[in-house]
Design an enzyme around this catalytic site. Structure first.
Site, PDB file in Angstrom:
ATOM      1  N   HIS A   1      -4.745   1.899   7.180  1.00  0.00           N
ATOM      2  CA  HIS A   1      -3.324   2.132   6.935  1.00  0.00           C
ATOM      3  C   HIS A   1      -2.684   2.670   8.208  1.00  0.00           C
ATOM      4  O   HIS A   1      -3.350   3.298   9.041  1.00  0.00           O
ATOM      5  CB  HIS A   1      -3.105   3.160   5.809  1.00  0.00           C
TER       6      HIS A   1
ATOM      7  N   CYS B   1      -2.708  11.560   3.579  1.00  0.00           N
ATOM      8  CA  CYS B   1      -3.076  10.685   2.467  1.00  0.00           C
ATOM      9  C   CYS B   1      -2.798  11.349   1.123  1.00  0.00           C
ATOM     10  O   CYS B   1      -2.495  10.678   0.140  1.00  0.00           O
ATOM     11  CB  CYS B   1      -4.556  10.323   2.542  1.00  0.00           C
TER      12      CYS B   1
ATOM     13  N   GLU C   1       0.816  -1.218   0.000  1.00  0.00           N
ATOM     14  CA  GLU C   1       0.000   0.000   0.000  1.00  0.00           C
ATOM     15  C   GLU C   1       0.850   1.269   0.000  1.00  0.00           C
ATOM     16  O   GLU C   1       0.365   2.355   0.276  1.00  0.00           O
ATOM     17  CB  GLU C   1      -0.929  -0.011   1.210  1.00  0.00           C
TER      18      GLU C   1
END
Length: 448
Positions: free
Chosen positions: A250, A371, A174
């Protein structure tokens, strides 16, 4: 030679929408199928970039992806011209169609993992594009991401690009959302901290029960090998499976680090105390201070952290060497979280300022300030090799604002993406953007 952390933010695309595709991302699921505001979203993102630029930081831009992605639909057997493919895909399986319309590439913390030349044995800056294999709508991003990264960091003597790991769950990667680099100064050799949710080949550690663990230990280890990292300065920590089940999909939703500061929730890691103690000892052995700021659950609960995205803030070093936390505005609305942040400001640590930003369009889709950016540490010579059109200036900011206002819709409903004219709108905008940013032909429609 002096080095800098350059934040490369993802530019929100003209197809910004809320499809609610990301299981385990509470905000994404909560706002599924709402009417989105692409123009507002893009302007909020650009305003964030401009604020960091005005603070004296170096700021870069990563272009959005083409959506709907008809190339993927063709790979899945849909045939005919663009209009026919859109109609037949939506008629056949609307959910599949909306997966290829996802706005998720705006969160460039997932674009790749980057290691600076000071950490790599060959003295190059390394990039490994993330496969994002745990989610179909994200797994289709990496080929375009790779082309965009190579268009920004194109000098082969300076930058080393690695292909995505095998796109299977065993090597689920990721990107930098599960990676933190710690150091005394950006130019120094640093510590690379990789966080994973599970091991693919070893079943001797707990795993989440409700939501998937997207990052594997094996993927982290492979990226570390790709980047030729010093094993003595590379650490692997398992994310607490209980917080994954609480919506922490995450690590950057529960921890954030910069230079010699690690701000993390007490429930962030599984048996993390020993590793953090090792990192602290590493700094102290070099005569450097290390600030591990542990946030107790009684001060900020995991559910509160997921709701206000406290840890999805950017922790940045300002030109005066103090640090600031670029936080989502939601932290101001949570009195307990805001009180804790004020205590940090008066504590013994380098964080001297909290800067809340309005990013509600991104937040509603499950992504905060951290993000939206990919951290790239570069020295002065390496910055000179970066595509200059992708580095923000006052004039480029104004040009991008004008471009957004020209091409982006004020509102976008899910059904609007079925209109073939909308695809033409998006392609027209992106084609113009590639010329502004000097990217060349990075999109499929430009090469067919």
């Amino acid at each position: 030679m002096k080095a800098f952390e350059v934040n490369f933010d993802g530019l929100v695309g003209p197809s910004h929408n809320y499809s609610g595709l990301s299981t385990g991302n509470v905000a994404s699921e909560k706002h599924a199928n709402e009417t989105a505001k692409p123009r507002n979203a893009a302007l909020q993102g650009l305003h964030k970039m401009k604020q960091l630029h005005d603070l004296g930081l170096k700021q870069g831009i990563i272009a959005p992806q083409e959506r709907p992605n008809l190339h993927v639909l063709r790979r899945l057997g849909f045939q005919g011209n663009d209009k026919k493919i859109i109609a037949s895909a939506f008629r056949s399986d609307p959910r599949l169609f909306f997966h290829v319309c996802s706005a998720s590439s705006m969160w460039t913390a997932n674009a790749c993992t980057m290691s600076p030349s000071s950490d790599s044995q060959d003295g190059k800056a390394h990039f490994t594009v993330a496969n994002l294999s745990s989610k179909f709508h994200r797994s289709i991003e990496w080929p375009t991401t790779a082309r965009i990264l190579k268009a920004i960091f194109s000098d082969d003597d300076t930058f080393e690009h690695h292909s995505a790991l095998p796109s299977v769950t065993h090597f689920g990667d990721e990107g930098a959302a599960n990676h933190t680099r710690l150091c005394s100064n950006y130019a120094d050799a640093g510590i690379q901290l990789f966080v994973y949710g599970k091991s693919a080949f070893h079943n001797d550690t707990p795993v989440p029960k409700h939501y998937p663990a997207r990052q594997t230990l094996e993927a982290c280890q492979a990226v570390a090998r790709y980047h030729q990292l010093d094993s003595d300065n590379t650490y692997f920590l398992q994310q607490n499976p209980d917080v994954i089940d609480a919506g922490v999909f995450h690590n950057d939703v529960i921890a954030v680090g910069n230079q010699n500061v690690l701000l993390y929730h007490e429930k962030a890691f599984l048996n993390g105390d020993a590793t953090i103690a090792q990192i602290k000892s590493h700094f102290e052995s070099q005569g450097q201070a290390f600030f591990a700021i542990n946030v107790p659950n009684q001060s900020v609960s995991v559910s509160e952290a997921v709701a206000n995205y406290l840890f999805n803030s950017q922790l940045i070093t300002l030109p005066d060497a103090t640090m600031a936390l670029i936080a989502p505005r939601q932290v101001e609305n949570d009195s307990q979280t805001w009180e804790f942040l004020q205590n940090i400001l008066t504590g013994d640590n380098p964080i001297q300022k909290i800067i809340p930003l309005k990013l509600n369009q991104s937040m509603k889709n499950g992504g905060g300030p951290a993000c939206l950016r990919q951290r790239v540490v570069l020295n002065e010579e390496e910055i000179a090799q970066v595509n200059p059109q992708c580095l923000l200036t006052d004039s480029l900011y104004e040009e991008l604002v004008t471009w957004v206002k020209k091409h982006y819709r004020e509102e976008l409903k899910p059904d609007d993406m079925i209109d073939p004219e909308f695809l033409i709108e998006c392609r027209t905008a992106l084609d113009e953007l590639t010329q502004m940013l000097d990217l060349g032909s990075v999109y499929q429609f430009q090469t067919i």
